[in-house]
Design a protein around this motif. Structure first.
Motif, PDB file in Angstrom:
ATOM      1  N   GLU A   1       0.814  -1.205   0.000  1.00 52.18           N
ATOM      2  CA  GLU A   1       0.000   0.000   0.000  1.00 52.18           C
ATOM      3  C   GLU A   1       0.853   1.263   0.000  1.00 52.18           C
ATOM      4  O   GLU A   1       0.408   2.315  -0.472  1.00 52.18           O
ATOM      5  CB  GLU A   1      -0.929   0.010   1.214  1.00 52.18           C
ATOM      6  CG  GLU A   1      -1.965  -1.106   1.185  1.00 52.18           C
ATOM      7  CD  GLU A   1      -2.877  -1.064   2.393  1.00 52.18           C
ATOM      8  OE1 GLU A   1      -2.678  -0.180   3.241  1.00 52.18           O
ATOM      9  OE2 GLU A   1      -3.772  -1.904   2.494  1.00 52.18           O
TER      10      GLU A   1
ATOM     11  N   LEU B   1      -2.423   0.950  -2.902  1.00 50.60           N
ATOM     12  CA  LEU B   1      -3.762   0.628  -2.405  1.00 50.60           C
ATOM     13  C   LEU B   1      -4.687   0.251  -3.550  1.00 50.60           C
ATOM     14  O   LEU B   1      -5.489  -0.691  -3.431  1.00 50.60           O
ATOM     15  CB  LEU B   1      -4.331   1.822  -1.629  1.00 50.60           C
ATOM     16  CG  LEU B   1      -5.705   1.618  -0.985  1.00 50.60           C
ATOM     17  CD1 LEU B   1      -5.654   0.527   0.067  1.00 50.60           C
ATOM     18  CD2 LEU B   1      -6.212   2.923  -0.376  1.00 50.60           C
TER      19      LEU B   1
ATOM     20  N   TRP C   1      -6.511  -3.356  -4.244  1.00 54.22           N
ATOM     21  CA  TRP C   1      -7.942  -3.474  -4.530  1.00 54.22           C
ATOM     22  C   TRP C   1      -8.169  -4.202  -5.854  1.00 54.22           C
ATOM     23  O   TRP C   1      -9.088  -5.015  -5.973  1.00 54.22           O
ATOM     24  CB  TRP C   1      -8.569  -2.079  -4.596  1.00 54.22           C
ATOM     25  CG  TRP C   1      -9.994  -2.095  -5.079  1.00 54.22           C
ATOM     26  CD1 TRP C   1     -11.115  -2.292  -4.324  1.00 54.22           C
ATOM     27  CD2 TRP C   1     -10.437  -1.917  -6.421  1.00 54.22           C
ATOM     28  NE1 TRP C   1     -12.229  -2.244  -5.114  1.00 54.22           N
ATOM     29  CE2 TRP C   1     -11.843  -2.014  -6.417  1.00 54.22           C
ATOM     30  CE3 TRP C   1      -9.790  -1.676  -7.631  1.00 54.22           C
ATOM     31  CZ2 TRP C   1     -12.610  -1.883  -7.566  1.00 54.22           C
ATOM     32  CZ3 TRP C   1     -10.545  -1.561  -8.778  1.00 54.22           C
ATOM     33  CH2 TRP C   1     -11.936  -1.653  -8.745  1.00 54.22           C
TER      34      TRP C   1
ATOM     35  N   ALA D   1     -15.182   2.012  -4.317  1.00 48.98           N
ATOM     36  CA  ALA D   1     -14.034   1.766  -3.444  1.00 48.98           C
ATOM     37  C   ALA D   1     -12.734   1.789  -4.247  1.00 48.98           C
ATOM     38  O   ALA D   1     -11.710   2.289  -3.770  1.00 48.98           O
ATOM     39  CB  ALA D   1     -14.198   0.429  -2.720  1.00 48.98           C
TER      40      ALA D   1
ATOM     41  N   ARG E   1     -11.975   5.364  -4.922  1.00 48.94           N
ATOM     42  CA  ARG E   1     -11.507   6.002  -3.692  1.00 48.94           C
ATOM     43  C   ARG E   1     -10.085   5.570  -3.359  1.00 48.94           C
ATOM     44  O   ARG E   1      -9.283   6.377  -2.866  1.00 48.94           O
ATOM     45  CB  ARG E   1     -12.450   5.623  -2.548  1.00 48.94           C
ATOM     46  CG  ARG E   1     -12.142   6.328  -1.228  1.00 48.94           C
ATOM     47  CD  ARG E   1     -12.355   7.808  -1.336  1.00 48.94           C
ATOM     48  NE  ARG E   1     -12.073   8.472  -0.070  1.00 48.94           N
ATOM     49  CZ  ARG E   1     -12.078   9.789   0.090  1.00 48.94           C
ATOM     50  NH1 ARG E   1     -12.363  10.577  -0.930  1.00 48.94           N
ATOM     51  NH2 ARG E   1     -11.820  10.319   1.276  1.00 48.94           N
ATOM     52  N   ALA E   2      -9.756   4.306  -3.620  1.00 50.04           N
ATOM     53  CA  ALA E   2      -8.397   3.833  -3.391  1.00 50.04           C
ATOM     54  C   ALA E   2      -7.405   4.583  -4.276  1.00 50.04           C
ATOM     55  O   ALA E   2      -6.293   4.919  -3.842  1.00 50.04           O
ATOM     56  CB  ALA E   2      -8.316   2.329  -3.652  1.00 50.04           C
TER      57      ALA E   2
ATOM     58  N   LEU F   1      -7.010   8.149  -2.698  1.00 51.53           N
ATOM     59  CA  LEU F   1      -6.172   8.125  -1.500  1.00 51.53           C
ATOM     60  C   LEU F   1      -4.710   7.864  -1.851  1.00 51.53           C
ATOM     61  O   LEU F   1      -3.804   8.405  -1.216  1.00 51.53           O
ATOM     62  CB  LEU F   1      -6.680   7.061  -0.529  1.00 51.53           C
ATOM     63  CG  LEU F   1      -8.022   7.353   0.152  1.00 51.53           C
ATOM     64  CD1 LEU F   1      -8.465   6.163   0.988  1.00 51.53           C
ATOM     65  CD2 LEU F   1      -7.931   8.606   1.020  1.00 51.53           C
TER      66      LEU F   1
ATOM     67  N   HIS G   1     -16.553   7.973   3.200  1.00 47.59           N
ATOM     68  CA  HIS G   1     -16.655   6.563   3.585  1.00 47.59           C
ATOM     69  C   HIS G   1     -17.938   6.275   4.365  1.00 47.59           C
ATOM     70  O   HIS G   1     -18.372   5.126   4.419  1.00 47.59           O
ATOM     71  CB  HIS G   1     -15.451   6.150   4.436  1.00 47.59           C
ATOM     72  CG  HIS G   1     -14.145   6.315   3.728  1.00 47.59           C
ATOM     73  ND1 HIS G   1     -12.928   6.005   4.306  1.00 47.59           N
ATOM     74  CD2 HIS G   1     -13.846   6.754   2.487  1.00 47.59           C
ATOM     75  CE1 HIS G   1     -11.959   6.243   3.460  1.00 47.59           C
ATOM     76  NE2 HIS G   1     -12.486   6.705   2.343  1.00 47.59           N
TER      77      HIS G   1
ATOM     78  N   GLN H   1     -13.083  -4.188   2.022  1.00 49.33           N
ATOM     79  CA  GLN H   1     -12.550  -3.084   1.223  1.00 49.33           C
ATOM     80  C   GLN H   1     -12.612  -1.763   1.989  1.00 49.33           C
ATOM     81  O   GLN H   1     -11.647  -0.980   1.994  1.00 49.33           O
ATOM     82  CB  GLN H   1     -13.348  -2.959  -0.075  1.00 49.33           C
ATOM     83  CG  GLN H   1     -13.371  -4.222  -0.922  1.00 49.33           C
ATOM     84  CD  GLN H   1     -14.228  -4.069  -2.157  1.00 49.33           C
ATOM     85  OE1 GLN H   1     -14.041  -3.155  -2.952  1.00 49.33           O
ATOM     86  NE2 GLN H   1     -15.202  -4.948  -2.338  1.00 49.33           N
TER      87      GLN H   1
ATOM     88  N   ARG I   1      -9.902  -1.381   4.750  1.00 49.36           N
ATOM     89  CA  ARG I   1      -8.579  -0.993   4.269  1.00 49.36           C
ATOM     90  C   ARG I   1      -8.545   0.483   3.867  1.00 49.36           C
ATOM     91  O   ARG I   1      -7.539   1.179   4.072  1.00 49.36           O
ATOM     92  CB  ARG I   1      -8.161  -1.857   3.073  1.00 49.36           C
ATOM     93  CG  ARG I   1      -7.922  -3.310   3.404  1.00 49.36           C
ATOM     94  CD  ARG I   1      -7.071  -3.507   4.631  1.00 49.36           C
ATOM     95  NE  ARG I   1      -5.801  -2.794   4.571  1.00 49.36           N
ATOM     96  CZ  ARG I   1      -4.986  -2.641   5.598  1.00 49.36           C
ATOM     97  NH1 ARG I   1      -5.321  -3.122   6.789  1.00 49.36           N
ATOM     98  NH2 ARG I   1      -3.843  -1.993   5.478  1.00 49.36           N
ATOM     99  N   LEU I   2      -9.649   0.985   3.300  1.00 43.76           N
ATOM    100  CA  LEU I   2      -9.705   2.406   2.970  1.00 43.76           C
ATOM    101  C   LEU I   2      -9.618   3.259   4.229  1.00 43.76           C
ATOM    102  O   LEU I   2      -8.886   4.261   4.268  1.00 43.76           O
ATOM    103  CB  LEU I   2     -10.997   2.714   2.206  1.00 43.76           C
ATOM    104  CG  LEU I   2     -11.135   2.147   0.796  1.00 43.76           C
ATOM    105  CD1 LEU I   2     -12.494   2.525   0.214  1.00 43.76           C
ATOM    106  CD2 LEU I   2     -10.025   2.640  -0.114  1.00 43.76           C
ATOM    107  N   ASP I   3     -10.354   2.876   5.271  1.00 40.84           N
ATOM    108  CA  ASP I   3     -10.315   3.624   6.526  1.00 40.84           C
ATOM    109  C   ASP I   3      -8.927   3.576   7.145  1.00 40.84           C
ATOM    110  O   ASP I   3      -8.430   4.592   7.662  1.00 40.84           O
ATOM    111  CB  ASP I   3     -11.345   3.062   7.508  1.00 40.84           C
ATOM    112  CG  ASP I   3     -12.759   3.489   7.166  1.00 40.84           C
ATOM    113  OD1 ASP I   3     -12.914   4.439   6.381  1.00 40.84           O
ATOM    114  OD2 ASP I   3     -13.707   2.870   7.681  1.00 40.84           O
TER     115      ASP I   3
END
Length: 260
Positions: free
Chosen positions: A34, A40, A44, A90, A93-94, A97, A151, A222, A225-227
């Motif tokens: 990541e 990240l 995903w 997601a 969003r990954a 981020l 999120h 998923q 891991r984003l959080d």
């Protein structure tokens, strides 16, 4: 004796963080993959590849056709479509981020090049805290909103999957109860048709529940891991803020030091 100070949302968050920190693996930093550029998103992508491979195997076995045919309510299809849409979000969003992480790493490599860019969350936070009379708590809330705010809707939709599964369970058992209520007498010659009707209601209840639970678990992985990645991004941003900037932001009256 003075009354005890009532619990505030900040106290609840501190208590929750203290409890979660004692869970196994809770303090583990993001994976090494990541931390790589777009790591990240690549993680995903590999996860979705496994899910797509499993879905292909189920399709070749005819499981998807039987799943749709056994559920006349269409709730299983809605759950699958909801899971697919949230998973694609997601992934997007990954990617976002990951770009923010790269920008933060570039900012740490070249300290001093901080510009008020809203597309760069860390730079926006540092530049905002450096302004005379800035409130660091306000900028910290802005940073947390940009990192974690979107999120919340995804977690809500993740819970909707489970609720749709439970709704299908209620519908299935309702159909089962109606079939039993329409029985006036038991005829051995009609036992096959009766079992078929009863099995239909039970099948709706089980299939929708299993689909909702599976989608809830797979999407939850998923979002977790984003959080976690967003938490690390915020923590590194706060740690990279110069101490002088933090002291300036904490001054209650602009650039005047706190005093009596």
């Amino acid at each position: 004796m003075a009354d005890a100070t009532p619990a505030t949302p900040s106290h609840h968050r501190i208590l929750g963080a203290a409890l979660v920190s004692h869970l196994p693996g809770a303090r583990r930093s993001p994976l090494a993959l990541e931390q790589a550029p777009n790591g990240l998103f690549l993680l995903w992508l590999a996860y979705m590849g496994l899910l797509a491979f499993g879905a292909l195997l189920l399709w070749r076995a005819g499981a998807w056709h039987r799943l749709v045919a056994a559920d006349p309510t269409g709730l299983t299809v809605i759950i699958v479509l909801l899971f697919t849409g949230c998973s694609l979000w997601a992934g997007r969003r990954a990617w976002t981020l990951g770009l923010q992480r790269q920008q933060l790493d570039g900012l740490l490599a070249r300290p001093g090049l901080v510009s008020p860019n809203k597309e760069h969350w860390s730079a926006e936070y540092m530049h905002g805290c450096a302004q005379p009379g800035a409130d660091q708590n306000t900028w910290m809330q802005i940073l947390g909103e940009r990192a974690h705010g979107p999120h919340e809707m995804a977690w809500w939709l993740n819970g909707i999957q489970l609720k749709l599964g439970l709704l299908g369970k209620v519908i299935g058992f309702s159909i089962l109860a109606l079939q039993l209520g329409q029985m006036e007498s038991f005829d051995a010659s009609q036992s096959a048709q009766l079992l078929k009707n009863l099995t239909g209601g039970l099948g709706i209840a089980l299939l929708t529940t299993v689909t909702g639970l599976t989608g809830n678990i797979l999407l939850g992985l998923q979002l977790m891991r984003l959080d976690r990645f967003a938490d690390a991004l915020v923590a590194d941003t706060l740690a990279a803020t110069p101490p002088a900037t933090q002291a300036l932001a904490g001054a209650p009256h602009g650039d005047r030091p706190p005093g009596p």
